[in-house]
Design a protein around this motif. Structure first.
Motif, short mmCIF file in Angstrom:
data_model
loop_
_atom_site.label_atom_id
_atom_site.label_comp_id
_atom_site.label_asym_id
_atom_site.label_seq_id
_atom_site.Cartn_x
_atom_site.Cartn_y
_atom_site.Cartn_z
N THR A 266 38.82 33.54 30.28
CA THR A 266 40.15 34.09 30.38
C THR A 266 41.09 33.33 29.59
O THR A 266 40.08 32.26 28.37
N HIS A 270 45.41 36.59 29.45
CA HIS A 270 44.39 37.54 30.14
C HIS A 270 43.53 36.35 31.17
O HIS A 270 43.15 36.63 31.06
N ASN A 272 42.71 37.17 34.16
CA ASN A 272 41.66 37.97 34.92
C ASN A 272 40.60 37.79 34.12
O ASN A 272 39.74 38.67 34.51
N ASN A 297 30.58 34.76 35.06
CA ASN A 297 31.99 34.57 34.65
C ASN A 297 32.52 33.41 34.78
O ASN A 297 33.95 33.02 34.20
N GLN A 312 38.58 46.83 37.06
CA GLN A 312 38.93 45.74 36.94
C GLN A 312 38.87 44.74 36.32
O GLN A 312 37.81 45.39 34.85
N ARG A 313 38.57 43.57 35.95
CA ARG A 313 38.90 42.89 34.05
C ARG A 313 37.74 41.27 35.14
O ARG A 313 37.74 41.38 35.94
N SER A 314 37.13 40.69 34.19
CA SER A 314 36.28 39.86 34.61
C SER A 314 36.17 39.11 32.84
O SER A 314 36.36 39.65 32.19
#
Length: 336
Positions: A266, A270, A272, A297, A312-314
Motif C-alpha cells: 500500500t 493507494h 488499499n 497482503n 478490488q485492489r490489494s
C-alpha cells in the motif's frame, strides 16, 4: 518431435486429475494457449505495424490503454467465446463482466478472470509483458445466467491459474493445484513445449523487487525491510540484489526461477494497494504457493481474502517463504 511434450499433450495427460471436468477444463486451457500464440505474434512484430502507442481511451482503472491492451483483450475474449467452455470473462479492461450468451456457452461451467496484457506501459520500449489468467468453476447451475457469486470467489476456489510472458522467448506457466509447469513456445512448430516441469521457487532468495521510487510513500515496515535488504548479508558479504522491471509477470517469473520476493505495498496514494485481487494477485498467489512459496497482503494469505468487488485492489508480497515471513515480521514490528 521425439521426446517433446506439447502443451496440448500435457493437458490431455493430466485430464484424469479432474474427473468431474469431462475435458472442459482441458479445452479451456487449450483456448487460452491459442489466444496467447496470436497475441505473441502481434507483440513480436509490434514495432513493424501500427500497434504501438496509446489507443486513445482509458480502462475502468482510469489507466490509458495501449493499442496492444485492446488487441489482447479482444483476442482472449474471442477465443473464450468460440471455445464454449467459459460463461463469463472478467477482464481488467472492462468495467463489468463480459457474459457469453452464445448457444455453445449456455451450459459452460467456468469463469475466467484475466489481465490480457500486464505491463503494457513497457510495450513501446521493448520490455517483457505478459498475460495473467485465473479460472473458477461456477457455483450456480448451468443453463441459467451467471451471477456475482460465481465471479467473486476466494482465490482458494481457483481450479487453474497461469501467466504468459512475452519476452526473449515466450512461455506459458500454469497450475491446476498439482504443481507448476512451464512451456516455451517453439516458433518452428508453433507449439508450447514442456521446458520447465514441476517448477519450484528456490528455498533461499536474494532478490527483492519493488519500485523504490515510491519509497517515501511506503509503510514504515516496508521501508525498514528495504533497509535490511540493503545491508550486507554476513553469509555472502554482499547485500540483497534489487531487481525491478515494472512488469509484474516479468518480475515474478525471474524470482520464481532465481528466488526472491516481489513487493507491491500500500502507499499513501493507494491505501488499499494497487494490484487487482481477482486477475493479478489471486492467480499469481496460486502459482507461487504451488511452487513452494508464500503469498501475503502483509497480514493475511492472499488466497483467503474475501472479494467484495470485481476490481478490488490489494497489497501483495509474493515469493520465497522465508523472505515473505520476514517482511510480515517487519510490518508487524514497525506499524505506522
Amino acid at each position: 518431435m521425439s521426446g517433446i511434450t506439447t502443451l496440448g499433450q500435457f493437458i490431455i495427460e493430466k485430464q484424469a486429475d479432474f474427473p468431474y471436468a469431462k475435458g472442459e477444463l482441458s479445452r479451456l486451457l487449450r483456448d487460452i494457449g491459442i489466444a496467447a500464440k496470436i497475441v505473441n505474434r502481434e507483440v513480436n512484430k509490434a514495432g513493424l505495424v501500427d500497434i504501438l502507442g496509446d489507443a486513445g481511451q482509458t480502462n475502468i482503472q482510469g489507466e490509458g490503454q495501449k493499442k496492444l491492451d485492446v488487441y489482447a483483450d479482444e483476442q482472449f475474449i474471442k477465443a473464450l467465446q468460440s471455445g464454449g467452455e467459459c460463461c463469463v470473462v472478467a477482464s481488467e479492461e472492462h468495467e463489468n463482466p463480459v457474459y457469453i450468451h452464445s448457444g455453445v456457452s449456455k451450459n459452460a461451467k467456468y469463469i475466467v478472470c484475466i489481465d490480457p496484457l500486464d505491463g503494457s506501459s513497457n510495450i513501446d520500449v521493448n520490455v517483457s509483458v505478459g498475460t495473467i489468467f485465473s479460472i473458477y468453476r461456477r457455483i450456480s447451475d448451468t443453463g441459467v445466467s451467471c451471477n456475482n457469486n460465481d465471479i467473486l470467489q476466494k482465490g482458494t476456489k481457483q481450479v487453474a491459474a497461469g501467466y504468459v510472458i512475452y519476452g526473449s522467448s515466450t512461455m506459458l506457466v500454469y497450475t491446476t493445484g498439482k504443481g507448476v509447469n512451464g512451456f516455451t513456445l517453439d516458433p518452428s512448430i508453433g507449439e508450447f513445449c514442456l521446458s520447465h516441469p514441476d517448477m519450484k521457487i528456490p528455498e533461499a532468495g536474494h532478490i527483492y523487487s519493488i519500485n523504490e521510487g515510491n519509497y517515501s510513500k511506503f509503510p514504515n515496515g516496508v521501508k525498514q525491510y528495504i533497509k535490511y535488504c540493503q545491508m550486507e548479508d554476513p553469509s555472502t558479504l554482499r547485500p540483497y540484489a534489487s531487481r525491478y522491471i515494472g512488469s509484474m509477470v516479468a518480475d515474478i517469473h525471474r524470482n520464481l526461477l532465481k528466488g526472491g520476493i516481489f513487493l507491491y505495498p500500500t502507499t499513501s496514494a493507494h491505501p488499499n494497494g494497487k494490484l487487482r485481487l481477482m486477475y493479478e494477485c489471486n492467480p499469481i498467489a496460486f502459482i507461487i504457493e504451488q511452487a513452494g512459496g508464500k503469498a501475503s497482503n502483509g497480514c493475511q494469505r492472499i488466497l483467503d481474502i474475501e472479494p467484495r468487488s470485481l476490481h478490488q485492489r490489494s497489497a501483495a508480497f509474493l515469493g520465497n517463504t522465508e523472505m515473505v515471513d520476514l517482511l510480515e515480521d517487519f510490518l508487524q514490528k514497525y506499524r505506522d
